[in-house]
Design an enzyme around this catalytic site. Structure first.
Site: not given
Ligand code: SAH
Length: 223
Positions: A72
């Protein structure tokens, strides 16, 4: 954060000066929670991306982390964390979407107890190792579908942060929010994504729309 490893200090584009510039940018955009700013200043974001992208780690942008996912944007990490602290310092926070673990590391430096779930096993494993290397031991990781919240029934969280966009708020997550608990998530209405804050009160849910955002989608099932 305890960063004995000199690798964490960084040089050139990952130097403290470069990091301070990012923090100034966050301040200019309205981030005023000192704890959030301090933790983001000392968290080595360049260790959460591929080495080839490390020189861009302190720009205020999202970056690819593989598997079609992103780390992010720092401003988004800051505003989401700050909003969760507006109602006071809670005990526990559940993060849906561990990804590379950067947001998790910020939470772990602020909240006493952090729980995080990720549906992509490879990302779950990498993030877990990273946070262990950074000596952040107050985090519990699960490779699970965040649509079901934390797998243990009966768990309640003071705060929930979802870092993937959903078109409908999963019921289970609301059930796992404590009374007076606060959840922040990107809500996708099919046209735009809006960062949304929901507070659970004895009268029901109170919802507040914040700003427009751009997140990867919340997907079902495990990979
Ligand atoms: N928190 C992160 C952002 C991650 S991007 C950061 O520090 O930058 C969003 C994440 O959500 C991805 O890794 C994706 O695989 C995960 N994601 C999407 N759908 C999900 C679900 N149903 N359960 C768990 N994780 C999920």
């Amino acid at each position: 954060m305890n960063s004995k490893n000199s690798n964490h200090q960084g040089i050139g584009m990952t130097s403290q000066r470069t990091r301070d510039r990012l923090i100034q940018r966050l301040i200019d955009q309205g981030i005023d929670n000192q704890l959030v700013l301090d933790v983001m200043r000392r968290t080595p974001r360049h260790l959460f991306v591929d080495e080839a992208l490390a020189h861009r780690a302190y720009e205020d942008i999202a970056l690819p982390i593989g598997f079609g996912q992103t780390i992010s944007q720092p401003y988004i990490v800051a505003i989401m964390t700050q909003r969760l602290l507006d109602a006071g310092m809670p005990n526990s926070v559940l993060e849906i979407g561990t990804g590379c673990g950067y947001q998790t590391a910020i939470l772990a430096n602020i909240f006493p107890q952090v729980y995080t779930v990720e549906r992509i096993e490879a990302l779950h494993k990498i993030a877990k190792k990273r946070l262990t290397d950074l000596e952040l031991f107050n985090v519990q990781f699960r490779h699970t579908d965040g649509n079901g919240g934390w797998p243990n029934p009966g768990y309640h969280f003071d705060r929930i942060m979802m870092t993937a966009a959903c078109t409908e708020l999963p019921d289970t997550l609301i059930q796992q929010l404590s009374n007076q608990g606060v959840m922040i998530f990107p809500f996708d209405d099919g046209i735009d994504q809006t960062l949304t804050l929901v507070t659970r009160t004895s009268q029901g849910l109170e919802s507040e729309a914040l700003e427009k955002v751009s997140f990867v989608p919340l997907l079902p099932g495990l990979v």
